[in-house]
Structures are given as C-alpha cells and as structure tokens.
Scaffold this active site. Structure first.
Site, PDB file in Angstrom:
ATOM      1  N   CYS A 113       0.806  -1.224   0.000  1.00  0.00           N
ATOM      2  CA  CYS A 113       0.000   0.000   0.000  1.00  0.00           C
ATOM      3  C   CYS A 113       0.839   1.274   0.000  1.00  0.00           C
ATOM      4  CB  CYS A 113      -0.949   0.012   1.190  1.00  0.00           C
ATOM      5  SG  CYS A 113      -2.066  -1.409   1.238  1.00  0.00           S
ATOM      6  N   HIS A 235      -2.976   7.220   2.881  1.00  0.00           N
ATOM      7  CA  HIS A 235      -3.504   5.945   2.403  1.00  0.00           C
ATOM      8  C   HIS A 235      -4.845   5.682   3.077  1.00  0.00           C
ATOM      9  CE1 HIS A 235      -4.066   1.827   1.446  1.00  0.00           C
ATOM     10  NE2 HIS A 235      -3.694   1.358   2.627  1.00  0.00           N
ATOM     11  N   ASN A 265     -10.173   0.254   0.710  1.00  0.00           N
ATOM     12  CA  ASN A 265      -8.711   0.226   0.600  1.00  0.00           C
ATOM     13  C   ASN A 265      -8.329  -0.283  -0.786  1.00  0.00           C
ATOM     14  OD1 ASN A 265      -5.965  -0.363   0.757  1.00  0.00           O
ATOM     15  ND2 ASN A 265      -6.074  -1.213   2.817  1.00  0.00           N
TER      16      ASN A 265
END
Length: 307
Positions: A113, A235, A265
C-alpha cells in the site's frame, strides 16, 4: 530534496459498486458492523478490467486532463501487488497501450500500500539524474482477485482502482522530499498469497505508529509546520486509523481529505486516486503518507501544479 513537481493527476475506478449490504449477502456481516469499524460504505469491483486495464485507463485520464503529450513521457513506473503476469511489467504494457513509439524505461515495483509513495521517490530520483524529463507514475490494483469471501475481516476492506500522476523537473527549489522505509514482517502479520491474510489489531497498531512518525519526521526534515502544507493525503485503509493519527498529532481531521467511504482500501492506488479527487486548481503543497504490507511505510511532500 528534489526539484520535482506533479503536473497532472488522473484516476480510473470500475463501474460496479459493491455496497456493505451486498457483502452481507455473501458473508456474515452488516452495514453497521463494517462502517462503524472502517468508515467504508462501498467499494468498486472490476468485472472485465485487469490490473493493466485499470493502470492504462488511469494513465489515459491523467494525460487527457491536461492534454499532455505522450511523446514527452520517457519513464513509467507502476506500483502494484496484483499484476496477473510475472512479466512483462504492467508499466511496459501501459507504454504500448498509450501508443508511445520510443523505447523508454518502464518497470513495476512492489511495496504494497506504500507502493505509490515509493514509486514517486524512485521516479523523482531518476528525473533528478538528468537522464529523464517526464515520468508517469501509477498505482493500480485489482484486489478483488485476492480476497477470501469467507473471511469477513478482510473481504469487506478492499476494492479495485487505479490512480496516476505525471511528474516533471522544475527550476523552483525545495519541491519534493521523501521518507520511505520498511520493517521486516517476519511473523506474516500482513501477507498476500492466494488471498490477503491480515492480523487487523497488529496492523492497526503499526499503522498509527508509522503514519504519525512519518508525518512528524517529514515536516521536521523540511522545517515546516502542518500549516505549511495545504492538505494531507493519507492511504485510505481505515477511517479509525486516520482519526487516531490526527488526534495524536493534534491535527484537525479537516486537514485530511478522505474517500474511503466510496472506495475502501485500494492499496497502491489509494493515494493517487485521492490526489486526483483533490479539487484545487491552484498550486498546492501536498503531504502524502502511507503504510502497507512488508511492512512498508513512507511520506512525501510535493508541489501539485496541474498544467
């Protein structure tokens, strides 16, 4: 410090929306359970697109948004953990789909990520070498390919999408700075094999620690305060994580822009998608910060100046 700026942004998310109620029909969960713990209401699922398609469509959107000439791009870096083939790279094939005729440098990186922030530093360093003049940096993920729909703790969190930016060198000083690091995850707290496996509690603790540390360190390194940046683009993993970071650093939550409610996500695509939705046509100083499996974490401060 690198004299690099962002001159274009773009994104692509699939049309299919998967709501919390949709998931409650295939796994033991509810809209209230998901939203109260994550801040997610829905996410996107690619039905016909693969990771390459997502990357190309985001890149094309980025290019069209500012009428950028593909002939000026001589470097493409794609951050992804969901490429369907080991080779050629997604970046290599994006170059072909964009119709770039010259033989340019293209490659993928894997930092989970945090991948997009890693890719930004790598591309910025290559531009600073003087051998390249314009880089296309993409985060693209089809995470629904690696979800176990019998695991309600992970399958509700992730979605598909891609985001892209174009960066260039600039004569203005103090444009970009980066902090990118990793901590070996020898206990397999967050891994992706056939499916995503995650110890949610440990990931949460790690995320709050490193996001807070990264924001504080990159501001101190640049001799800045939070008032010197226009927006924080974090993020989008869990709203509770972002709230905890904001609270620990005494930063107003309004300083963070959010879209986790819509997309969940999206791993390496998370930050560039959010960046593309930052509706400020003026010159802005943005602070990007992320964490991911590996463990990886990182932050960047860059100027956004769309052409």
């Amino acid at each position: 410090m690198k004299n690099i700026k962002i001159v274009a942004t773009g994104k692509y998310v699939p049309d299919k929306i998967v709501t919390n109620d949709d998931l409650s029909k295939v796994v033991d969960t509810t809209d209230e359970w998901i939203f109260s713990r994550t801040g997610i209401k829905e996410r996107r699922q690619a039905t016909i697109e693969n990771t390459l398609d997502l990357a190309y469509l985001a890149a094309n959107d980025c290019i069209k948004n500012v009428n950028y000439s593909v002939d000026d791009i001589d470097l493409i870096v794609v951050a992804t953990i969901t490429q369907e083939d080991k080779t050629p790279s997604v970046a290599n094939l994006v170059s072909g789909k964009l119709g770039i005729k010259r033989e340019i440098m293209t490659f993928d990186i894997n930092a989970a990520c945090t991948g997009f922030v890693y890719a930004l530093e790598v591309a910025s360093s290559l531009l600073s070498s003087g051998n390249y003049k314009s880089a296309l940096v993409i985060g693209s993920e089809k995470l629904t390919n690696v979800l176990d729909y019998e695991d309600r703790n992970t399958c509700v969190l992730f979605g598909d999408g891609a985001g892209a930016v174009i960066i260039e060198k600039t004569i203005e000083p103090n444009q970009a700075n980066f902090i990118n690091r990793s901590r070996p995850d020898m206990n397999e707290v967050l891994t992706v094999g056939k499916f995503i496996h995650m110890d949610g509690k440990k990931v949460y603790q790690f995320a709050v620690e490193v996001l807070s540390k990264s924001i504080k360190e990159i501001l101190e390194t640049n001799q800045l305060t939070i008032d010197d940046v226009d927006v924080i683009i974090s993020h989008q993993a869990n709203l509770r994580i972002i709230k905890s970071v904001a609270n620990s650093l005494e930063i107003p939550l309004e300083k963070f822009i959010l879209n986790i409610e819509k997309y969940g996500n999206t791993s390496a695509a998370s930050i560039p998608i959010l960046l593309s939705e930052y509706n400020n046509n003026q010159k802005s100083r943005v602070l990007m910060v992320g964490f991911g499996g590996g463990f990886t974490y990182g932050a960047a401060i860059m100027n956004l100046e769309r052409k």
